[in-house]
Design a protein around this motif. Structure first.
Motif, PDB file in Angstrom:
ATOM      1  N   GLN A  49       4.260  73.963  -4.827  1.00  0.00           N
ATOM      2  CA  GLN A  49       4.362  75.168  -5.025  1.00  0.00           C
ATOM      3  C   GLN A  49       3.102  75.691  -5.811  1.00  0.00           C
ATOM      4  O   GLN A  49       3.282  76.821  -6.617  1.00  0.00           O
ATOM      5  CB  GLN A  49       5.658  75.669  -5.822  1.00  0.00           C
ATOM      6  CG  GLN A  49       6.861  75.192  -5.090  1.00  0.00           C
ATOM      7  CD  GLN A  49       8.270  75.647  -5.877  1.00  0.00           C
ATOM      8  OE1 GLN A  49       8.179  76.541  -6.346  1.00  0.00           O
ATOM      9  NE2 GLN A  49       9.158  74.796  -5.495  1.00  0.00           N
ATOM     10  N   GLU A  50       2.047  74.727  -5.884  1.00  0.00           N
ATOM     11  CA  GLU A  50       1.067  75.212  -6.714  1.00  0.00           C
ATOM     12  C   GLU A  50       0.394  76.389  -6.620  1.00  0.00           C
ATOM     13  O   GLU A  50      -0.228  77.491  -7.373  1.00  0.00           O
ATOM     14  CB  GLU A  50       0.029  74.264  -6.693  1.00  0.00           C
ATOM     15  CG  GLU A  50      -0.884  73.926  -5.485  1.00  0.00           C
ATOM     16  CD  GLU A  50      -1.999  72.970  -5.468  1.00  0.00           C
ATOM     17  OE1 GLU A  50      -2.950  73.130  -6.152  1.00  0.00           O
ATOM     18  OE2 GLU A  50      -1.698  71.927  -4.979  1.00  0.00           O
ATOM     19  N   VAL A  51       0.267  76.962  -5.113  1.00  0.00           N
ATOM     20  CA  VAL A  51      -0.377  78.174  -4.934  1.00  0.00           C
ATOM     21  C   VAL A  51       0.702  79.304  -5.192  1.00  0.00           C
ATOM     22  O   VAL A  51       0.221  80.356  -5.595  1.00  0.00           O
ATOM     23  CB  VAL A  51      -0.872  78.107  -3.342  1.00  0.00           C
ATOM     24  CG1 VAL A  51      -1.374  79.537  -2.805  1.00  0.00           C
ATOM     25  CG2 VAL A  51      -1.815  77.290  -2.927  1.00  0.00           C
ATOM     26  N   PRO A  56      -1.356  75.084 -10.790  1.00  0.00           N
ATOM     27  CA  PRO A  56      -2.058  73.640 -10.175  1.00  0.00           C
ATOM     28  C   PRO A  56      -1.390  72.457 -10.507  1.00  0.00           C
ATOM     29  O   PRO A  56      -1.546  71.297  -9.987  1.00  0.00           O
ATOM     30  CB  PRO A  56      -3.473  73.643 -10.770  1.00  0.00           C
ATOM     31  CG  PRO A  56      -3.449  74.397 -11.982  1.00  0.00           C
ATOM     32  CD  PRO A  56      -2.509  75.439 -11.856  1.00  0.00           C
ATOM     33  N   THR A  57      -0.355  72.521 -11.455  1.00  0.00           N
ATOM     34  CA  THR A  57       0.565  71.295 -11.819  1.00  0.00           C
ATOM     35  C   THR A  57       1.794  71.298 -10.917  1.00  0.00           C
ATOM     36  O   THR A  57       2.419  70.371 -11.025  1.00  0.00           O
ATOM     37  CB  THR A  57       0.833  71.166 -13.346  1.00  0.00           C
ATOM     38  OG1 THR A  57       1.844  72.226 -13.681  1.00  0.00           O
ATOM     39  CG2 THR A  57      -0.560  71.198 -14.104  1.00  0.00           C
ATOM     40  N   ARG A  58       1.942  72.232  -9.976  1.00  0.00           N
ATOM     41  CA  ARG A  58       3.388  72.316  -9.470  1.00  0.00           C
ATOM     42  C   ARG A  58       3.268  71.471  -8.074  1.00  0.00           C
ATOM     43  O   ARG A  58       3.886  71.944  -6.996  1.00  0.00           O
ATOM     44  CB  ARG A  58       3.511  73.877  -8.940  1.00  0.00           C
ATOM     45  CG  ARG A  58       3.929  74.680 -10.125  1.00  0.00           C
ATOM     46  CD  ARG A  58       5.414  74.066 -10.776  1.00  0.00           C
ATOM     47  NE  ARG A  58       6.401  74.413  -9.567  1.00  0.00           N
ATOM     48  CZ  ARG A  58       7.423  73.504  -9.328  1.00  0.00           C
ATOM     49  NH1 ARG A  58       7.800  72.395 -10.066  1.00  0.00           N
ATOM     50  NH2 ARG A  58       8.269  73.884  -8.466  1.00  0.00           N
ATOM     51  N   HIS A  59       2.820  70.510  -8.145  1.00  0.00           N
ATOM     52  CA  HIS A  59       2.749  69.300  -7.001  1.00  0.00           C
ATOM     53  C   HIS A  59       4.291  68.673  -7.098  1.00  0.00           C
ATOM     54  O   HIS A  59       4.673  68.411  -8.113  1.00  0.00           O
ATOM     55  CB  HIS A  59       1.806  68.225  -7.113  1.00  0.00           C
ATOM     56  CG  HIS A  59       0.341  68.507  -6.881  1.00  0.00           C
ATOM     57  ND1 HIS A  59      -0.016  68.688  -5.458  1.00  0.00           N
ATOM     58  CD2 HIS A  59      -0.552  69.198  -7.654  1.00  0.00           C
ATOM     59  CE1 HIS A  59      -1.268  69.251  -5.483  1.00  0.00           C
ATOM     60  NE2 HIS A  59      -1.773  69.272  -6.881  1.00  0.00           N
ATOM     61  N   PRO A  60       4.702  68.575  -6.001  1.00  0.00           N
ATOM     62  CA  PRO A  60       6.195  68.009  -5.947  1.00  0.00           C
ATOM     63  C   PRO A  60       6.480  66.749  -6.908  1.00  0.00           C
ATOM     64  O   PRO A  60       7.648  66.504  -7.447  1.00  0.00           O
ATOM     65  CB  PRO A  60       6.557  67.878  -4.716  1.00  0.00           C
ATOM     66  CG  PRO A  60       5.499  67.909  -3.812  1.00  0.00           C
ATOM     67  CD  PRO A  60       4.348  68.690  -4.563  1.00  0.00           C
ATOM     68  N   GLU A  61       5.593  66.020  -6.754  1.00  0.00           N
ATOM     69  CA  GLU A  61       5.688  64.631  -7.459  1.00  0.00           C
ATOM     70  C   GLU A  61       5.836  64.813  -8.936  1.00  0.00           C
ATOM     71  O   GLU A  61       6.475  64.165  -9.744  1.00  0.00           O
ATOM     72  CB  GLU A  61       4.845  63.648  -6.872  1.00  0.00           C
ATOM     73  CG  GLU A  61       3.459  63.680  -7.332  1.00  0.00           C
ATOM     74  CD  GLU A  61       2.747  64.636  -6.457  1.00  0.00           C
ATOM     75  OE1 GLU A  61       1.447  64.717  -6.366  1.00  0.00           O
ATOM     76  OE2 GLU A  61       3.276  65.345  -5.529  1.00  0.00           O
ATOM     77  N   LEU A  62       4.971  65.725  -9.451  1.00  0.00           N
ATOM     78  CA  LEU A  62       4.802  65.931 -10.806  1.00  0.00           C
ATOM     79  C   LEU A  62       6.117  66.842 -11.213  1.00  0.00           C
ATOM     80  O   LEU A  62       6.740  66.325 -12.432  1.00  0.00           O
ATOM     81  CB  LEU A  62       3.736  66.899 -11.152  1.00  0.00           C
ATOM     82  CG  LEU A  62       2.252  66.133 -11.077  1.00  0.00           C
ATOM     83  CD1 LEU A  62       1.211  67.176 -11.166  1.00  0.00           C
ATOM     84  CD2 LEU A  62       2.023  64.882 -11.909  1.00  0.00           C
ATOM     85  N   ALA A  63       6.660  67.732 -10.372  1.00  0.00           N
ATOM     86  CA  ALA A  63       7.901  68.368 -10.754  1.00  0.00           C
ATOM     87  C   ALA A  63       9.110  67.495 -10.828  1.00  0.00           C
ATOM     88  O   ALA A  63       9.720  67.632 -11.738  1.00  0.00           O
ATOM     89  CB  ALA A  63       7.900  69.272  -9.736  1.00  0.00           C
ATOM     90  N   LEU A  64       9.131  66.462 -10.183  1.00  0.00           N
ATOM     91  CA  LEU A  64      10.191  65.728 -10.123  1.00  0.00           C
ATOM     92  C   LEU A  64       9.911  64.415 -11.443  1.00  0.00           C
ATOM     93  O   LEU A  64      10.898  64.234 -11.923  1.00  0.00           O
ATOM     94  CB  LEU A  64      10.300  64.765  -8.772  1.00  0.00           C
ATOM     95  CG  LEU A  64      10.626  65.310  -7.407  1.00  0.00           C
ATOM     96  CD1 LEU A  64      10.652  64.425  -6.436  1.00  0.00           C
ATOM     97  CD2 LEU A  64      12.055  66.064  -7.473  1.00  0.00           C
ATOM     98  N   ALA A  65       9.065  64.349 -11.729  1.00  0.00           N
ATOM     99  CA  ALA A  65       8.691  63.337 -12.622  1.00  0.00           C
ATOM    100  C   ALA A  65       9.084  64.000 -14.279  1.00  0.00           C
ATOM    101  O   ALA A  65       9.685  63.613 -14.915  1.00  0.00           O
ATOM    102  CB  ALA A  65       7.146  63.158 -12.825  1.00  0.00           C
TER     103      ALA A  65
END
Length: 66
Positions: A49-51, A56-65
């Motif tokens: 959901q970064e766009v 720019p931190t809304r990559h799914p793996e970062l959100a799950l972490a």
């Protein structure tokens, strides 16, 4: 990973592809992640959901972490 483990992971991999497709359809880059416990239980899932979130931190793996 054993062949049995690989077979068990296929539904989760397919779900990642579905989530990536949803991300593209929403205007984001094609990434999806699924967090799975050792027993195969899905604990969480998310798509890129970064766009659309303009974050720019809304990559799914970062959100799950988080």
């Amino acid at each position: 990973m054993t062949a049995e483990g690989t077979e068990a992971g296929l539904p989760h991999l397919r779900r990642c592809v579905e989530l990536a497709t949803e991300a593209v359809e929403a205007g984001d880059f094609p990434f999806g992640s699924v967090l799975v416990a050792a027993d195969g239980t899905v604990l969480a899932e998310d798509r890129n959901q970064e766009v659309t979130a303009r974050d720019p931190t809304r990559h799914p793996e970062l959100a799950l972490a988080r």
